[in-house]
Design an enzyme around this catalytic site. Sequence first.
Site, PDB file in Angstrom:
ATOM      1  N   ASP A  26       0.240  -0.998   0.138  1.00 10.88           N
ATOM      2  CA  ASP A  26      -0.382  -0.360  -0.450  1.00 10.88           C
ATOM      3  C   ASP A  26       0.805   1.321   0.436  1.00 10.88           C
ATOM      4  O   ASP A  26       2.217   1.197  -0.423  1.00 10.88           O
ATOM      5  CB  ASP A  26      -0.963  -0.446   0.830  1.00 10.88           C
ATOM      6  CG  ASP A  26      -1.656   0.853   0.876  1.00 10.88           C
ATOM      7  OD1 ASP A  26      -2.152   1.033   0.171  1.00 10.88           O
ATOM      8  OD2 ASP A  26      -2.677   2.057   2.250  1.00 10.88           O
ATOM      9  N   ASP A  88      -2.023   3.458  -6.442  1.00 10.12           N
ATOM     10  CA  ASP A  88      -0.663   2.672  -6.374  1.00 10.12           C
ATOM     11  C   ASP A  88      -0.001   2.554  -7.786  1.00 10.12           C
ATOM     12  O   ASP A  88       0.948   3.217  -7.936  1.00 10.12           O
ATOM     13  CB  ASP A  88      -1.520   1.843  -5.237  1.00 10.12           C
ATOM     14  CG  ASP A  88      -1.644   2.210  -4.499  1.00 10.12           C
ATOM     15  OD1 ASP A  88      -1.751   3.157  -3.498  1.00 10.12           O
ATOM     16  OD2 ASP A  88      -2.697   1.126  -3.607  1.00 10.12           O
ATOM     17  N   ASP A 158      -3.089  -1.091   6.732  1.00  8.54           N
ATOM     18  CA  ASP A 158      -3.316  -1.106   4.927  1.00  8.54           C
ATOM     19  C   ASP A 158      -2.476  -2.363   4.883  1.00  8.54           C
ATOM     20  O   ASP A 158      -3.274  -3.213   3.924  1.00  8.54           O
ATOM     21  CB  ASP A 158      -2.875   0.044   4.816  1.00  8.54           C
ATOM     22  CG  ASP A 158      -3.775   0.963   5.385  1.00  8.54           C
ATOM     23  OD1 ASP A 158      -5.335   0.806   6.170  1.00  8.54           O
ATOM     24  OD2 ASP A 158      -3.497   2.482   4.329  1.00  8.54           O
TER      25      ASP A 158
END
Length: 385
Positions: A26, A88, A158
Site C-alpha cells: 500500500d 498505487d 493497511d
Amino acid sequence: MRTITTTEDLAAFCARAAKFPYVTVDTEFLRERTYYSKLCLIQLAFAGGGEDDAVLVDPLVDGIDLAPLYDLFEDAGVVKVFHAARQDLEIFFVDQGVIPAPLFDTQVAAMVCGFGEQAGYETLVRKIAKETVDKSSRFTDWSRRPLTDAQKSYALADVTHLRVIYEYLSEQLDKSGRKKWVAEEMAVLNDPATYRVDPENAWKRVKTRTNSGKFLAIVKELARFREEFAQTRNIPRNRVFKDDALVELASTKPQSEKDLGRSRLLMRDARKGDIAAGILTGVKNGIAMKPEDHPRTENVREKLQVNPALADLLRVLVKAKADNTGVAQKLIATSADLDAIAGGIRDVPALRGWRKEVFGADALRLCAGEVGLAVKGEKVVTFEI
C-alpha cells in the site's frame, strides 16, 4: 513498527519477501498540490510471522533507492497484493515505468466473491479479518516528518489486515473456480496505457451540454493546452483553470487578454502570461479546426437504434445474474454495455471472457428471442421459447 530508511535495509527486506508466495503493498501519497502523486510512504508485508514481516518504507529520506522494491515487483514468483490498486500502480509506473506483476486486487476479488458493488477496505477488514480500522489518521499530511506512532500504526494496518483478506479471498476463488475471472480483470491494471494521460483526449473528461462540433473543437484545444501545461509544471489541472471556466471560454471565444478579463470564472493568474497565451491560442486553433477533424461525443443511444424494451430486459437479466452468482452487477455489465447490446453491437466487454459465461451468452439468446424471463419465487430465471 520498523521504518526502512536505507537502500541496504530495503534490499534485505525485499530479499526475504521474495521467499514468500505473496507480498501486500500500500502507499500513502499527496496529490492536492501536484499533477502527479507525491509518494510519501510505502507499506509492505509478507506472511512471515515475525516482527520484521511488516515494514514502512520512507521514500522521502535522502539517498534511498527504491530499486530493490522494483526488482521485487518484477519477480514473477511473488504475487503483489493491493486493495483498489490503480492509484498505487500509477505512482510506481510514473516513477519507474514498472507495473507490479503478478498482481492481485482485493477490491476486484471481493466484488467477484459477493461483497457488493464497492468493496471498501474497512468493510473487508471488518467482515473478513474481524478487526476495525482506526480512521484518525486518514486525512493526515503524509509528507510531514516525523510520523507519529498513530500514523505509523494506521499505515501498517493497511497491509497487515490485507494478508488475511487476500488469503481468504484467494481460497474462496479457488473453491468457486473464479480465480481466472480476477486474472482477466487484472489485464487493465497491467496495461501501461491505463496510467498514461494523453492531452489529445483530455477533452473527453469535460462535461458539456452541447455536442456542437465547433464548440467541442475549442473545448478539445483548451483541454489539451491545460493538460500539457499541468503535466509540464506538475500542478493540478484545476490550478490552471477549472472545467466550468473552460466551458465558458469555449462559449465566449475570447480573442484578447482584455476579453479574458471579462470572464466570470477564470482565475486572475490565468488572465495573463503563459496561461492567457495558451488559452487564446487554443481558442484560435479550435475555431480554425476543419469540420472533418471536429471531435464527436460517443453517445450509444444517439448513434444506435436502441430498443428500449430490450435494454430494460437486459437490465433485469444482469441483475438476476448478479443476484444468482453474488458478483457485483457493475462488474458484469455497465449501462453502456447493455445499451450497446440492445442496439446490435457485439464487441463489448459484457460479451467476452468470464462475463460471457455468466451473462453474455444468455443476453445474446434473449436478444435473439430464444429465451424469455420469468419470476420463480424470489428469483428471475430464463426459460426456453
